[in-house]
Scaffold this motif. Structure first.
Motif, PDB file in Angstrom:
ATOM      1  N   TYR A   1       0.855  -1.186   0.000  1.00 21.90           N
ATOM      2  CA  TYR A   1       0.000   0.000   0.000  1.00 21.90           C
ATOM      3  C   TYR A   1       0.888   1.232   0.000  1.00 21.90           C
ATOM      4  O   TYR A   1       1.712   1.429   0.900  1.00 21.90           O
ATOM      5  CB  TYR A   1      -0.949   0.050   1.201  1.00 21.90           C
ATOM      6  N   LEU A   2       0.702   2.076  -1.001  1.00 21.21           N
ATOM      7  CA  LEU A   2       1.523   3.278  -1.177  1.00 21.21           C
ATOM      8  C   LEU A   2       0.646   4.507  -0.946  1.00 21.21           C
ATOM      9  O   LEU A   2      -0.315   4.745  -1.677  1.00 21.21           O
ATOM     10  CB  LEU A   2       2.122   3.298  -2.584  1.00 21.21           C
TER      11      LEU A   2
ATOM     12  N   THR B   1       4.747  -1.664  -5.703  1.00 23.04           N
ATOM     13  CA  THR B   1       3.505  -1.470  -4.975  1.00 23.04           C
ATOM     14  C   THR B   1       2.383  -2.193  -5.699  1.00 23.04           C
ATOM     15  O   THR B   1       2.574  -2.717  -6.805  1.00 23.04           O
ATOM     16  CB  THR B   1       3.198   0.025  -4.799  1.00 23.04           C
TER      17      THR B   1
ATOM     18  N   SER C   1       4.177  -0.908 -10.672  1.00 25.09           N
ATOM     19  CA  SER C   1       2.814  -1.006 -10.171  1.00 25.09           C
ATOM     20  C   SER C   1       2.251  -2.375 -10.534  1.00 25.09           C
ATOM     21  O   SER C   1       2.075  -2.699 -11.702  1.00 25.09           O
ATOM     22  CB  SER C   1       1.948   0.108 -10.788  1.00 25.09           C
TER      23      SER C   1
ATOM     24  N   MET D   1      -0.709   9.158  -2.891  1.00 27.88           N
ATOM     25  CA  MET D   1      -0.831   9.138  -4.345  1.00 27.88           C
ATOM     26  C   MET D   1      -2.068   9.873  -4.852  1.00 27.88           C
ATOM     27  O   MET D   1      -2.157  10.205  -6.028  1.00 27.88           O
ATOM     28  CB  MET D   1      -0.850   7.691  -4.853  1.00 27.88           C
TER      29      MET D   1
ATOM     30  N   LEU E   1       3.288   4.565 -12.715  1.00 29.93           N
ATOM     31  CA  LEU E   1       3.833   4.911 -11.407  1.00 29.93           C
ATOM     32  C   LEU E   1       5.116   5.726 -11.539  1.00 29.93           C
ATOM     33  O   LEU E   1       5.418   6.564 -10.674  1.00 29.93           O
ATOM     34  CB  LEU E   1       4.088   3.637 -10.605  1.00 29.93           C
TER      35      LEU E   1
ATOM     36  N   PRO F   1      -1.919   1.007  -6.816  1.00 30.52           N
ATOM     37  CA  PRO F   1      -1.834   2.359  -6.246  1.00 30.52           C
ATOM     38  C   PRO F   1      -3.003   3.219  -6.709  1.00 30.52           C
ATOM     39  O   PRO F   1      -3.556   3.025  -7.783  1.00 30.52           O
ATOM     40  CB  PRO F   1      -0.500   2.884  -6.782  1.00 30.52           C
TER      41      PRO F   1
END
Length: 292
Positions: free
Chosen positions: A87-88, A121, A143, A91, A132, A124
Motif C-alpha cells: 500500500y503506497l 507497490t 505497479s 498518491m 507509477l 496504487p
C-alpha cells in the motif's frame, strides 16, 4: 546476496515473502521516544542488495522511519535498495486543487526515488497519470495489480456472482477480474462530495437474482462501499459482499460497511486486518525475481 528488512507491522507478510525467495530476513528494530521521535536499528552489516518491506498506511511516522532506514542501510554497505510497499500512500493528491496546496504525490514520489532504486507497490490510487514512474521518477517504479489473486479467490467462493465497481475509475480493473473468471460486472456512477459524503447511482439492471460483490482498490472511511450496499439492498439484492485490495478501515469504517448490509468483507494482506485473507506473496516474489 540479498536480505529482507521487515518492519514489525509487516513482519508476517515479509516472512512469507522471504520464504518464497529463499533469502534471509531481519526485523528492523523500532523504538519510539516519549515525544514521538523514532529510533531505527538495522543489522550492523548488510549485503549489497537490501529489500525493505513496509506498507505505508498511517504513513507520516512510517515515512520518517523509511528515511532513517534507507539512509542507514546505504551507510552499512547496501548498494541497491528495493522498497516493497504494497500500500503506497500520498498518491491521491496529484494536482493542487486550491492555490498553495502541496502536490503530495510528486513530493513523496521524489523522496522515495531519492531513497530507493526500485519501488514495488500494488494497485496504487492513481487518477490522472498512466504510470507509477510519473509519480516516482525511477526506472523500476513498478505497479502491480491484485486482480488475478482477487479473481482466483472469488472463483473459490462463488459459482457465479455479479461484480460491481463503485465508480468509472474502477471499470477497467473490475472488468478484467470479471472477464478472467467468467463473471458479469456492472459499474456505478459516483460523485464524492467530501471525505465521508458520496452520491451514487446504480446502472439499470437486475441486482436481485445473484450475489453481488462490490470491488474497490481500498476502503478508508467505508462510505463508498456502504452507499453501494444500501443501493443494492434497495434494488432487491440480499447477498452482498465486498473485496478491497487495501484494508485501511479508518475509525468506524469496517462496522459501517457491515451495518450497511454487507455479509462479508475480504481484503488482501497488503495491510494486516481481520479481513486480510488474499495473500500477495507470490505476486511480489515474482516481481522481485523479474528485476533481480
Amino acid at each position: 546476496m540479498m536480505i529482507i528488512l521487515a518492519f514489525p507491522d509487516y513482519l508476517s507478510q515479509a516472512q512469507r515473502l522471504a520464504a518464497r525467495l529463499g533469502i534471509p530476513l531481519a526485523e528492523v528494530v523500532l523504538h519510539h521516544f516519549p515525544d514521538g521521535e523514532s529510533l531505527v536499528r538495522l543489522p550492523s552489516s548488510l549485503p549489497e542488495h537490501v529489500i525493505v518491506c513496509r506498507s505505508l498506511n498511517q504513513p507520516n511516522d512510517k515515512l520518517i522511519e523509511l528515511l532513517l532506514c534507507a539512509t542507514t542501510a546505504r551507510e552499512l554497505g547496501a548498494k541497491r535498495l528495493t522498497l516493497v510497499t504494497p500500500y503506497l500512500s500520498y498518491m491521491r493528491q496529484d494536482i493542487a486543487n486550491q492555490p498553495g496546496e502541496a502536490v503530495s504525490q510528486r513530493i513523496i514520489g521524489k523522496l522515495l526515488a531519492d531513497l530507493f532504486d526500485d519501488v514495488l507497490t500494488v494497485d496504487p490510487h492513481l487518477h490522472r497519470i498512466s504510470s507509477l514512474a510519473q509519480a516516482i521518477p525511477i526506472k523500476n517504479a513498478i505497479s502491480l495489480t491484485a486482480a488475478n489473486e482477487i479473481g482466483i479467490f472469488l472463483k473459490q467462493q462463488f459459482k457465479h456472482a455479479l461484480l460491481l465497481g463503485p465508480d468509472s475509475e474502477s471499470e477497467q480493473w473490475v472488468g478484467a477480474i470479471a472477464d478472467s473468471i467468467g463473471f458479469d460486472y456492472a459499474i456505478a456512477d459516483k460523485n464524492r462530495l467530501g471525505d465521508k459524503q458520496v452520491e451514487m447511482r446504480l446502472p439499470d439492471r437486475d441486482f436481485g437474482s445473484q450475489p453481488v460483490v462490490i470491488i474497490d482498490d481500498m476502503a478508508s472511511t467505508g462510505r463508498t462501499l456502504a452507499k453501494a450496499a444500501g443501493l443494492l439492498q434497495s434494488a432487491g439484492c440480499q447477498d452482498i459482499y465486498t473485496v478491497v485490495t487495501h484494508a485501511l478501515f479508518c475509525d468506524d469504517a469496517y462496522d459501517h460497511i457491515l451495518n450497511a448490509g454487507v455479509k462479508t468483507i475480504w481484503s488482501t494482506d497488503s495491510i494486516d486486518h481481520p479481513s486480510s485473507c488474499i495473500r500477495l506473496g507470490a505476486l511480489l516474489a515474482n516481481a522481485i525475481k523479474a528485476i533481480s
